[in-house]
Scaffold this motif. Sequence first.
Motif: not given
Lengths: 382, 425
Positions: A180, A33, A39, A62-65, A58-60
Amino acid sequence: MNIQRSSEPTGTDDPATGGTGASVRFENVQKSYDGETLVIKDLNLDIARGEFLTMLGPSGSGKTTSLMMLAGFEPATHGEIYLNDQPINAVPPHKRGIGMVFQNYALFPHMTVAENLAFPLSVRNMPKAEIAAKVARALEMVELPDFGSRRPAQLSGGQQQRVAVARALVFEPDLILMDEPLGALDKQLREQMQYEIKHIHDNLGVTVVYVTHDQAEALTMADRICVFDQGVVQQLSTPDELYEKPANSFVAQFIGENNRLSGHITDIQGGECRVDLDGGGSVTALAVNVAGTGERATLSIRPERVVLVGPTDDNLANRLTGRVEELIYLGDHIRVRMTVAGNRGFVVKLRNDGERPSVKVGDTVAIGWQAADCRALDPIDA
Amino acid sequence: MPTATDTVAAGDLGPLTTGDGTPLKTALARATRRARLKALFLVAPLLLFVIVTFAVPIGQMLYLSIYNPVFSDNMPRLSSWLRAHDVTEVPGEDAFKALVLDLTEARANRTHAQVGTRINYERSGATSLFKSTARKIKKIKGPPYKDQLLALNEEWGELHLWTVMSRAAAPHTAAFYAQALDLSYDAEGDIVRAPENRRIYGHLFLRTLLLSALVAGLCLILGYPAAHLLASLPLKYSNLLMVLVLLPFWTSLLVRTTSWITLLQSQGVLNDMLVSVGILSDDGRLELMYNQWGTVIAMTHIMLPFMILPLYSVMKTVPKDFVRAARSLGAGPVTAFLRVYLPQTVPGIGAGVLLVFIISVGYYITPALVGGSSGQLISNQIAFHMLQSLNWGLAAALGALLLGGVILLYWLYDRLVGVDNMKLG
Ligand SMILES: Nc1ncnc2c1ncn2[C@@H]1O[C@H](COP(=O)(O)OP(=O)(O)OP(=O)(O)O)[C@@H](O)[C@H]1O
Ligand SMILES: [Mg+2]
């Protein structure tokens, strides 16, 4: 348990195998980014048609990315993404034909439920009668046939969720992304919706890419789970394989309950290795992910595979002693926390079957496990 | 559930009561009264301040538009005669006697000029008539008053003057509203449209509404993308941009307006540049100042923050996911904007447009400075009557009409869009 698909334990499927009916393929995808940190470091992933693939991490991590790159809302910094064997890096999101369910549903508040469902159809200039029929069928599918004229704000969380799923499906995409989608629901509703989404998937045969950081959800729903950490796919396997055969210490620790013991390798032979523990003692383990003799390794043992041994049992490869620190009664089983080889958090699950040996806090007991239940993995500093 | 069935059962039996038999409504009212009184006590200073500095003065001002006792107070005898008689022709000796006695007294009290001015509102030349007559009033020593007065000035024999005075004799009057609406009384006292060359205010009202609408529209067109940018940028950039948006608030209005003059006047920076580049010839310079364009340009600039802020505050609350969802469902960028994003910003658009429009309608300084004669708005006329002609009644009537118009528009907006839908910040 039956394993439907086997896969490379490292999760990096060979990208060079050409168009083989994969629905989605990430090829050497990287994403940054800010131009300073990656990421997504190097994502290679094949998703088969009709598969239910869960991205877990875990959070952050890179799943959503990854999902956003697939949906077309974030450009990949490097690499190529294929949809049905077509490269789609240059295709704008509305031409990708991918259904998407957002975490907060993103139902349009100024439209009724029926208008929300009609939206993807009307932007495709479908005739009105056909739209009405499809909307009715979609509402039927999510068991909300009488809710068409309501506004999203007049629905409960679970109902909104269903509408969001119906909206993503109504234009019959063959790929659905869900980020999610159940995160905002309470536990009971979440379990019900998990079942319903799975049911819809089985009925329609669409490909689903499902992001979650709830591992129970991933284990129950997915055909395959892709475990992310720090922008790298740690393992891509079926749920049972992921649990029983973690490929590295991160996965072992992230999925389910895990006991870790650190030590260094003294000998490797025929897939097994001998490890001298830092806290004293020596055990035999499967050499899964080890560097070589003399190097450090972390052992992973599931709590339910550890048994209390009497002095006469001697068919176990590994025996150690532990001091009982704490007993937690859980009905069907008892969790025993003990100190084993310097690890104060070593957990053993004792089945409450009437024959259990009586242990008390402060006792020193003998424990043991099979070599096959103990995996030697990459070292981490515990 | 037990509570639910209890409630239903009690509902069937009659009004709900508390444990000791008091009706639930009464008990609730009693319980909340204290809290409400306390809240009222806390806002009391503000309430008092608003009443003393805002509501009362405005009320008084508005009252001036229908109440003017100058004539009836200072010309008591003539006033009571006029109130008692219908003026259909120039009256006889009685009235002239009252007029002379009143004028004598008014001269002694030095109020004859005020009285003349009051009549002058509706009949030009009346001020000088009253002044000159009052100056010579001592020459009239006794009856016959009418003949002597007519000898002093023939105007006293005109019916129109008498009808005007007869209306002024009543302290309550609709004359100011009539004038503000470009109406006037003819010699017979009937309301007719004012002669063409004296119709100013209708035209001015219309211009005020049109220019305000134009300013609001321009602000919307310019402000919408800016607000969107502001709402979608990361915080560190959007803060800077916000400072730039608010910058105009920190500089004096006069300074800003003056800089527009420097920039846009026919010998100004913009014209000089266009001429030197060759786009304009030297005698084809654009007239952007001292006309309507000057008003529109300068006011658009001044009003822009009032548009951007409400838009921004609404856009900030529209999650990115909505447009993304629309895109993923197959809508192109334009469709997604029109069908999903735009409808959700309507509360901000409504608030911004209404705010800019209402402020513009009452704006005064900028049109006065850069508007020339064609860029004057109704508030400039109000100011003129407040400060120069001292016709407060007319100023108040114009102001009241403006207020009424704005309230009407607000009501219309409420009916069409709904005020609940508006979000100011
Ligand atoms: N728009 C963005 N701009 C800059 N950095 C971003 C942006 N979105 C995500 N990141 C960063 O990228 C990394 C991965 O984020 P991502 O949202 O993909 O995580 P995630 O796995 O979905 O996490 P979560 O489970 O919390 O949703 C994080 O470090 C995050 O800070
Ligand atoms: Mg996420």
